[in-house]
Scaffold this motif. Sequence first.
Motif, PDB file in Angstrom:
ATOM      1  N   ALA A 120       0.846  -1.194   0.000  1.00  0.00           N
ATOM      2  CA  ALA A 120       0.000   0.000   0.000  1.00  0.00           C
ATOM      3  C   ALA A 120       0.881   1.243   0.000  1.00  0.00           C
ATOM      4  O   ALA A 120       1.895   1.290   0.697  1.00  0.00           O
ATOM      5  N   VAL A 121       0.489   2.267  -0.775  1.00  0.00           N
ATOM      6  CA  VAL A 121       1.305   3.484  -0.854  1.00  0.00           C
ATOM      7  C   VAL A 121       1.010   4.485   0.249  1.00  0.00           C
ATOM      8  O   VAL A 121       1.774   5.407   0.474  1.00  0.00           O
ATOM      9  N   GLY A 122      -0.100   4.329   0.936  1.00  0.00           N
ATOM     10  CA  GLY A 122      -0.445   5.241   2.019  1.00  0.00           C
ATOM     11  C   GLY A 122      -1.646   6.109   1.696  1.00  0.00           C
ATOM     12  O   GLY A 122      -2.134   6.134   0.562  1.00  0.00           O
TER      13      GLY A 122
ATOM     14  N   ILE B  26      -9.109   8.077  -8.938  1.00  0.00           N
ATOM     15  CA  ILE B  26      -8.200   7.992  -7.797  1.00  0.00           C
ATOM     16  C   ILE B  26      -8.888   8.555  -6.557  1.00  0.00           C
ATOM     17  O   ILE B  26      -9.450   9.648  -6.591  1.00  0.00           O
ATOM     18  N   ALA B  27      -8.864   7.802  -5.477  1.00  0.00           N
ATOM     19  CA  ALA B  27      -9.466   8.253  -4.216  1.00  0.00           C
ATOM     20  C   ALA B  27      -8.686   9.459  -3.697  1.00  0.00           C
ATOM     21  O   ALA B  27      -7.456   9.498  -3.781  1.00  0.00           O
ATOM     22  N   GLY B  28      -9.389  10.432  -3.173  1.00  0.00           N
ATOM     23  CA  GLY B  28      -8.758  11.655  -2.698  1.00  0.00           C
ATOM     24  C   GLY B  28      -7.680  11.425  -1.664  1.00  0.00           C
ATOM     25  O   GLY B  28      -6.682  12.131  -1.621  1.00  0.00           O
ATOM     26  N   PHE B  29      -7.834  10.401  -0.832  1.00  0.00           N
ATOM     27  CA  PHE B  29      -6.869  10.128   0.230  1.00  0.00           C
ATOM     28  C   PHE B  29      -5.640   9.378  -0.263  1.00  0.00           C
ATOM     29  O   PHE B  29      -4.619   9.329   0.422  1.00  0.00           O
ATOM     30  N   SER B  30      -5.713   8.760  -1.443  1.00  0.00           N
ATOM     31  CA  SER B  30      -4.640   7.892  -1.910  1.00  0.00           C
ATOM     32  C   SER B  30      -3.357   8.678  -2.147  1.00  0.00           C
ATOM     33  O   SER B  30      -3.345   9.693  -2.839  1.00  0.00           O
TER      34      SER B  30
ATOM     35  N   GLY C 268      -9.213   2.910   2.193  1.00  0.00           N
ATOM     36  CA  GLY C 268      -7.782   3.150   2.301  1.00  0.00           C
ATOM     37  C   GLY C 268      -7.014   2.331   1.282  1.00  0.00           C
ATOM     38  O   GLY C 268      -7.553   1.406   0.673  1.00  0.00           O
ATOM     39  N   THR C 269      -5.765   2.691   1.100  1.00  0.00           N
ATOM     40  CA  THR C 269      -4.918   1.870   0.211  1.00  0.00           C
ATOM     41  C   THR C 269      -4.707   0.486   0.823  1.00  0.00           C
ATOM     42  O   THR C 269      -4.427  -0.473   0.117  1.00  0.00           O
TER      43      THR C 269
ATOM     44  N   GLY D  15      -2.179   2.086  -5.136  1.00  0.00           N
ATOM     45  CA  GLY D  15      -3.019   3.208  -4.736  1.00  0.00           C
ATOM     46  C   GLY D  15      -4.468   2.757  -4.694  1.00  0.00           C
ATOM     47  O   GLY D  15      -4.786   1.604  -4.992  1.00  0.00           O
ATOM     48  N   ALA D  16      -5.370   3.675  -4.342  1.00  0.00           N
ATOM     49  CA  ALA D  16      -6.786   3.328  -4.209  1.00  0.00           C
ATOM     50  C   ALA D  16      -7.642   4.141  -5.172  1.00  0.00           C
ATOM     51  O   ALA D  16      -7.380   5.320  -5.411  1.00  0.00           O
ATOM     52  N   THR D  17      -8.665   3.483  -5.709  1.00  0.00           N
ATOM     53  CA  THR D  17      -9.667   4.151  -6.540  1.00  0.00           C
ATOM     54  C   THR D  17     -11.029   3.980  -5.891  1.00  0.00           C
ATOM     55  O   THR D  17     -11.223   3.138  -5.010  1.00  0.00           O
TER      56      THR D  17
END
Length: 178
Positions: free
Chosen positions: A78-80, A110-114, A167-168, A102-104
């Motif tokens: 996970a990248v964080g 792309i998720a804002g938190f990724s 989360g990632t 990363g997370a989508t």
Amino acid sequence: GVAPDAKIYAYKVFPNAYDSVIISAIERAIDPNQDGNFSDHLDVISMSLGSVAPGNPDDVVSKAVDNAVSAGVVAVIAVGNAGPSEETISSPGTSRKAISVGATNKYDSIAGFSSRGPVIWTDSEGNENIIINPDISATGVDICAARWDSAWIDRQCLDDKHIAISGTSMATPHVSGM
């Protein structure tokens, strides 16, 4: 799940997730029975942890991940969750040889938190280096997962034993399973 026939090994590093503890777990994945023969290494390491600060491929945990990959282990990291700014990937998501995730959201955005790359660092010789991470992104928003104890009881999904979290760390197991 994504890989229903997978055999799972769990190496606990929390609550004392110091670099040395994490590296010991990575090394255990390379040699599960600790006999010095690495032919029984795990197929995949899935890691959903990292430092709070951006990392670089030359830090000790990223290097330990690279050593595991060199030994034949696929490392998925996970990248964080420090997005949306650039250059926010934490170690060991900065590893050169791992698959960084990363997370989508459900719309494949792309998720804002990724956390995002690139990873830029200065090596020991004073040279600036750049790698492009994450390598891939996967769904990591509102993932229904097993709940621990009474954690996030307000995010219940499916039943009272599951919660929807983001989360990632929720995206990474999807890639690991594939």
